[in-house]
Design an enzyme around this catalytic site. Structure first.
Site, PDB file in Angstrom:
ATOM      1  N   HIS A   1       0.829  -1.202   0.000  1.00  0.00           N
ATOM      2  CA  HIS A   1       0.000   0.000   0.000  1.00  0.00           C
ATOM      3  C   HIS A   1       0.867   1.257   0.000  1.00  0.00           C
ATOM      4  O   HIS A   1       0.667   2.167  -0.820  1.00  0.00           O
ATOM      5  CB  HIS A   1      -0.914  -0.008   1.226  1.00  0.00           C
ATOM      6  CG  HIS A   1      -1.857   1.155   1.280  1.00  0.00           C
ATOM      7  ND1 HIS A   1      -3.132   1.090   0.786  1.00  0.00           N
ATOM      8  CD2 HIS A   1      -1.700   2.415   1.758  1.00  0.00           C
ATOM      9  CE1 HIS A   1      -3.731   2.257   0.966  1.00  0.00           C
ATOM     10  NE2 HIS A   1      -2.878   3.076   1.553  1.00  0.00           N
ATOM     11  N   GLU A   2       1.817   1.312   0.930  1.00  0.00           N
ATOM     12  CA  GLU A   2       2.666   2.497   1.021  1.00  0.00           C
ATOM     13  C   GLU A   2       3.584   2.634  -0.189  1.00  0.00           C
ATOM     14  O   GLU A   2       3.906   3.742  -0.610  1.00  0.00           O
ATOM     15  CB  GLU A   2       3.481   2.462   2.316  1.00  0.00           C
ATOM     16  CG  GLU A   2       2.658   2.412   3.587  1.00  0.00           C
ATOM     17  CD  GLU A   2       1.576   3.483   3.642  1.00  0.00           C
ATOM     18  OE1 GLU A   2       1.764   4.567   3.055  1.00  0.00           O
ATOM     19  OE2 GLU A   2       0.530   3.231   4.255  1.00  0.00           O
TER      20      GLU A   2
ATOM     21  N   HIS B   1       1.821   4.620  -2.891  1.00  0.00           N
ATOM     22  CA  HIS B   1       1.961   6.070  -2.706  1.00  0.00           C
ATOM     23  C   HIS B   1       3.360   6.540  -3.094  1.00  0.00           C
ATOM     24  O   HIS B   1       3.532   7.534  -3.797  1.00  0.00           O
ATOM     25  CB  HIS B   1       1.706   6.445  -1.244  1.00  0.00           C
ATOM     26  CG  HIS B   1       0.297   6.239  -0.784  1.00  0.00           C
ATOM     27  ND1 HIS B   1      -0.798   6.730  -1.451  1.00  0.00           N
ATOM     28  CD2 HIS B   1      -0.191   5.595   0.311  1.00  0.00           C
ATOM     29  CE1 HIS B   1      -1.903   6.413  -0.800  1.00  0.00           C
ATOM     30  NE2 HIS B   1      -1.560   5.717   0.279  1.00  0.00           N
TER      31      HIS B   1
END
Length: 447
Positions: free
Chosen positions: A102-103, A106
């Site tokens: 997920h990170e 980003h």
């Protein structure tokens, strides 16, 4: 990133796998839903973060041969085993991988656009370990509530000019939207990849329903044991009425008759091996006046595996399974909000997630694939909610900005909104960790 991964605590024994996907074309929802137990009595600069919570609701995976007792009492949360260190590490590894994916979404979305990034963290709070590379601090932090990617936009210690065009806050709305959405997109892609690998390797579970209701366990000295019912028996009819083929309806019928017949003879048509015969069972009366016979009941289904024969078939199978899981996650989330007063008290944190994952890993590899896929999809769906500290909250602020003709809300207001949301999530997460830890059996034994 907020996970609304749902499960239903497993009873002490189970005779067949359970899967969470009630909309999957490979799994019939109804027959895996019911199992009845009659055994009564914060950063200053912008960041996009991932926060973990857990709502118990969807049935998951377990297995146990007929008549064998699956001991889940050792170090368990909500019925899940934490006693096997290897399975706990596997579950923790899956959870960590999902946070990192997920990170990374980003991070990569910013990096590939030339946007300055200052931090990449797994966890929140005090730093346990860190290193720096290319002006980015990578860290592992104390509280396993998720993670975040930090940007130097409002960092007073940053030497980047405030009007630098490569600061996130100075980029056009589209660039920022891509960065904020990338974590969700990364989890969606990861979920599909996991299912695709499962389709090509171990295969997807396919269940075939058979008439009747399975009896996985019979309690010693119970009415069922006293009257001759055995583990592994299949109840085909009750009081002369044949049971339907689809699982939960059949289970409900048996439950209803037994509960309404305390101290009355109930005639069961039973299949044992290749023989069919009738057994009369007289339910004992429980404290609330209903009948009980001391058995567990589950749908009479058999699980097989379907492995894709080629790449095209794998894409087809994985796509249908992914859509089924996604539909199930959305339905679960909708029910959570519609019945929030009842479901709020059942929310659990990372400890419960790892407990579930540990039980899944200990049971079978198929469950671990689906566990990881469901977590990813949950993560993606929950993070789209327009709540502070979630990706959806940041997207909502951008939509407000767009509606104002490109004029941003005052920085102080934005920071108050996001900081209050992050603080609330951290406090909630810490509360859940403490509560779930205190619910571990071995902790209870020490207290």
């Amino acid at each position: 990133m907020l996970i609304n991964f749902s499960y239903s605590p497993l009873p002490p024994s189970s005779s067949l796998p359970r899967f969470s996907n009630s909309k999957s074309p490979f799994l019939e929802p109804s027959s895996l839903k019911s199992k009845t137990n009659f055994l009564k009595p914060l950063p200053s600069s912008p960041c996009y973060s991932s926060n973990l919570s857990f709502h118990p609701k969807i049935h998951l995976f377990s297995r146990c041969p007929h008549g064998k007792r699956l001991d889940l009492r050792s170090c368990a949360v909500s019925g899940f085993d934490l006693g096997n260190l290897e399975s706990v590490l596997e579950a923790a590894g899956v959870l960590t991988a999902i946070i990192v994916v997920h990170e990374s979404g980003h991070f990569l979305a910013a990096y590939l656009q030339g946007i300055h990034v200052s931090k990449f963290a797994v966890g929140f709070g005090p730093v346990l370990a860190k290193f720096s590379a290319k002006n980015v601090e990578y860290s592992l932090r104390a509280f396993p509530l998720g993670g975040f990617v930090g940007f130097p936009d409002n960092d007073p210690e940053s030497d980047i000019p405030v009007d630098d065009e490569n600061l996130l806050k100075n980029r056009p709305i589209l660039d920022r939207t891509i960065v904020i959405s990338a974590g969700v997109i990364a989890n969606i892609i990861f979920a599909y990849v996991i299912i695709f690998v499962q389709v090509l390797s171990v295969g997807l579970p396919v269940q075939e329903a058979f008439p009747g209701v399975l009896v996985p366990e019979v309690r010693a000295f119970s009415a069922a044991s006293r009257d001759g019912l055995l583990p592994g028996d299949v109840i085909l009819a009750v009081n002369g009425t044949n049971l339907p083929k689809i699982g939960p309806n059949a289970v409900s019928e048996v439950v209803g008759v037994i509960k309404s017949s305390p101290k009355k003879n109930v005639l069961l048509k039973v299949e044992r091996g290749k023989q069919d015969f009738e057994i009369g069972v007289t339910p004992d009366e429980s404290f609330d006046g209903t009948g009980k016979i001391g058995v567990q009941l589950s749908p009479n289904v058999k699980i097989t595996k379907v492995v894709a024969k080629n790449i095209l078939e794998a894409f087809s199978f994985a796509g249908r399974e992914f859509l089924g899981l996604s539909s199930n996650v959305v339905d679960s989330l909708k029910q959570t909000f519609l019945n929030f007063s009842q479901s709020a008290s059942k929310v659990s944190g990372p400890v419960a997630i790892i407990a579930v994952g540990a039980e899944v890993a200990r049971s079978n590899i198929d469950g671990l694939y689906q566990f990881a896929a469901v977590l990813n999809i949950n993560l993606a769906v929950i993070n789209l909610l327009p709540l502070p500290a979630l990706d959806g909250g940041s997207l909502a602020l951008i939509l407000v900005e767009a509606a104002r003709g490109g004029r941003k809300l005052p920085l102080e207001i934005e920071q108050r909104i996001m900081s209050s949301g992050i603080m609330l999530v951290i406090l909630l997460g810490l509360f859940l960790i403490v509560r779930d830890t205190l619910n571990l059996d071995f902790i209870k034994d020490m207290l």
